[in-house]
Design an enzyme around this catalytic site. Structure first.
Site, short mmCIF file in Angstrom:
data_model
loop_
_atom_site.label_atom_id
_atom_site.label_comp_id
_atom_site.label_asym_id
_atom_site.label_seq_id
_atom_site.Cartn_x
_atom_site.Cartn_y
_atom_site.Cartn_z
N GLY A 1 0.79 -1.14 0.03
CA GLY A 1 0.06 0.09 0.00
C GLY A 1 0.80 1.20 -0.01
O GLY A 1 2.08 1.38 -0.22
N LEU B 1 0.28 3.63 -2.35
CA LEU B 1 1.10 3.36 -3.60
C LEU B 1 1.32 4.57 -4.20
O LEU B 1 0.93 5.77 -4.09
CB LEU B 1 -0.37 2.79 -4.42
CG LEU B 1 -0.83 1.40 -3.80
CD1 LEU B 1 -2.13 0.89 -4.73
CD2 LEU B 1 0.22 0.35 -3.49
N HIS B 2 2.31 4.58 -5.28
CA HIS B 2 2.84 5.33 -6.04
C HIS B 2 3.09 4.99 -7.70
O HIS B 2 2.65 3.93 -7.81
CB HIS B 2 4.05 5.91 -5.30
CG HIS B 2 5.16 4.74 -5.21
ND1 HIS B 2 5.89 4.15 -5.91
CD2 HIS B 2 5.63 4.28 -3.80
CE1 HIS B 2 6.52 3.11 -5.37
NE2 HIS B 2 6.35 3.20 -4.19
N GLY C 1 5.74 3.89 -8.95
CA GLY C 1 6.22 2.58 -9.13
C GLY C 1 5.47 1.39 -9.14
O GLY C 1 5.50 0.37 -9.95
N HIS C 2 4.38 1.48 -8.02
CA HIS C 2 3.43 0.39 -7.94
C HIS C 2 2.54 0.42 -9.15
O HIS C 2 2.12 -0.84 -9.83
CB HIS C 2 2.53 0.45 -6.86
CG HIS C 2 3.26 0.38 -5.67
ND1 HIS C 2 3.40 1.56 -4.62
CD2 HIS C 2 3.75 -0.72 -4.88
CE1 HIS C 2 4.05 1.03 -3.42
NE2 HIS C 2 4.18 -0.03 -3.82
N GLN D 1 7.18 -9.60 8.06
CA GLN D 1 8.52 -9.10 7.64
C GLN D 1 9.20 -7.96 8.01
O GLN D 1 10.25 -7.48 7.51
CB GLN D 1 8.26 -9.15 5.95
CG GLN D 1 7.61 -8.07 5.59
CD GLN D 1 7.10 -8.02 4.09
OE1 GLN D 1 6.45 -8.93 3.55
NE2 GLN D 1 7.82 -7.06 3.21
N GLN E 1 14.73 -9.46 -3.11
CA GLN E 1 13.04 -10.04 -2.87
C GLN E 1 12.68 -10.84 -4.09
O GLN E 1 12.20 -12.03 -4.05
CB GLN E 1 12.19 -8.79 -2.67
CG GLN E 1 10.93 -9.38 -2.48
CD GLN E 1 10.04 -8.09 -1.92
OE1 GLN E 1 10.03 -8.00 -0.46
NE2 GLN E 1 9.07 -7.52 -2.91
N VAL F 1 11.19 2.70 -10.74
CA VAL F 1 10.61 3.99 -11.17
C VAL F 1 11.28 5.04 -10.29
O VAL F 1 11.08 4.89 -9.13
CB VAL F 1 9.10 3.93 -11.21
CG1 VAL F 1 8.66 5.31 -11.38
CG2 VAL F 1 8.50 3.12 -12.28
N ARG G 1 8.10 4.67 1.49
CA ARG G 1 8.92 5.25 2.68
C ARG G 1 9.35 6.51 2.60
O ARG G 1 9.90 7.40 3.44
CB ARG G 1 9.97 4.28 3.19
CG ARG G 1 9.67 2.82 3.59
CD ARG G 1 10.96 2.07 4.08
NE ARG G 1 10.56 0.80 4.49
CZ ARG G 1 10.48 0.39 5.76
NH1 ARG G 1 10.50 1.16 6.64
NH2 ARG G 1 10.03 -0.76 5.89
P1 AMP Z 1 6.00 -2.36 -1.33
O1 AMP Z 1 4.71 -1.87 -1.63
O2 AMP Z 1 7.06 -1.47 -1.32
O3 AMP Z 1 6.06 -3.63 -0.89
O4 AMP Z 1 6.03 -2.74 -3.11
C1 AMP Z 1 5.39 -3.70 -3.79
C2 AMP Z 1 6.03 -4.06 -5.09
O5 AMP Z 1 5.99 -2.62 -5.85
C3 AMP Z 1 7.33 -4.56 -4.97
O6 AMP Z 1 7.51 -5.54 -5.99
C4 AMP Z 1 8.31 -3.23 -5.12
O7 AMP Z 1 9.65 -3.96 -5.72
C5 AMP Z 1 7.46 -2.64 -6.33
N1 AMP Z 1 8.07 -1.32 -6.38
C6 AMP Z 1 8.23 -0.52 -5.20
N2 AMP Z 1 8.82 0.56 -5.65
C7 AMP Z 1 8.90 0.39 -6.80
C8 AMP Z 1 9.85 1.49 -7.77
N3 AMP Z 1 10.17 2.60 -7.43
N4 AMP Z 1 9.81 1.15 -9.04
C9 AMP Z 1 9.19 -0.36 -9.44
N5 AMP Z 1 8.89 -1.12 -8.57
C10 AMP Z 1 8.52 -0.72 -7.13
#
Ligand code: AMP
Length: 260
Positions: A32, A34-35, A37-38, A62, A153, A176, A187
């Site tokens: 969550g 979300l941005h 990248g997601h 985790q 990961q 991204v 974060r």
């Molecule tokens: P998280 O919500 O941080 O657990 O991320 C969920 C998914 O989004 C994971 O597969 C992350 O690697 C991917 N993710 C997070 N930030 C980025 C980013 N800046 N660019 C591409 N994928 C991302």
């Protein structure tokens, strides 16, 4: 219209309907806040799979410290809006109690769990395996989209898929970045505006690693207030990759770059 699935009964009924109609499922697991990248993962999934399902679940197992889990940023309302705007078909938002009813699995990670993220966050990948296995077992995706920002990961999850012979294709997605090079992350919202600017040093160091002296780069990080945990080069499938992690303003940042 984004379908909200908040329990296993609703999720399973939806998956049943999708599978019955012979459609493929693309899955984007997230925590969550979300941005963009997601959203790049959602778009990749939409270009390949018939139905895209995202999940929002902050997995307690985790996190190394309860305070980190408690203070992890959350904003469900804006997450739902973003998913809707990006035409995601469904989102699974389970409760911790219900996730805990699903079975766990143990996978021998062959040492991956004790280097880099594993070394600095003991037990982290055990928690990742636990939750991703549980999510895969109920979502039963054909494809799972994972960001290269969390490169280790992806390796861990791919190991789990191979070990358990799961029928899911792992699709890695490029990182991204903000306009200053900072890898987007939920974060980052905990950084001050000055911190966000200073954090560009992380990507700058990765880019200049081959052309600059390592001590000079470490000094550069230090003078920007970045407390380095590791800066390591690893060869993976014949390609060299550089990984970095550390803290800025008490916020943990990670990044990596392919070198060859
Ligand atoms: P998280 O919500 O941080 O657990 O991320 C969920 C998914 O989004 C994971 O597969 C992350 O690697 C991917 N993710 C997070 N930030 C980025 C980013 N800046 N660019 C591409 N994928 C991302």
């Amino acid at each position: 219209m984004l379908l909200e699935l908040r329990n296993l009964v609703d999720l399973r009924a939806f998956i049943h309907t999708v599978k019955k109609s012979g459609k493929t499922i693309g899955f984007v697991p997230t925590m969550g806040f979300l941005h963009a990248g997601h959203m790049s993962l959602v778009r990749m999934s939409k270009s390949k799979a018939d139905v895209t399902i995202a999940s929002i679940y902050v997995n307690p197992s985790q996190f190394n410290e309860n305070t980190d889990f408690d203070s992890y940023p959350r904003d469900e309302k804006s997450d739902l809006l973003l998913l809707q705007q990006n035409f995601c078909d469904a989102v699974f938002i389970p409760k911790i109690d219900e996730m805990e009813t699903l079975s766990k699995v143990h996978v021998d990670l062959g040492g991956l769990e004790s280097v880099m993220e594993g070394k600095f966050r003991p037990g982290h990948f055990k928690g990742v395996i636990e939750v991703v296995y549980r999510l895969f077992s109920v979502v039963t995706p054909n494809y799972a989209y994972l960001g290269e920002k969390d490169f280790q990961q992806i390796m861990v999850i791919q190991k789990m898929v191979n070990h358990l012979k799961l029928c899911v294709q792992i699709v890695p997605a490029p990182i991204v970045r903000e306009s200053n090079g900072l890898a987007m992350s939920s974060r980052n919202s905990k950084l001050s505006s000055i911190g966000r600017e200073k954090a560009s040093v992380v990507f700058e160091v990765l880019r200049n690693y081959l052309s600059e002296d390592v001590r000079f780069l470490e000094q550069k990080l230090l003078s920007s207030g970045f407390e380095l945990e590791y800066l390591e080069e690893h060869e993976i499938d014949g390609c060299k990759r550089l990984f970095i992690a550390g803290f800025l303003e008490g916020v943990r940042l990670i990044d990596n770059i392919q070198m060859s």
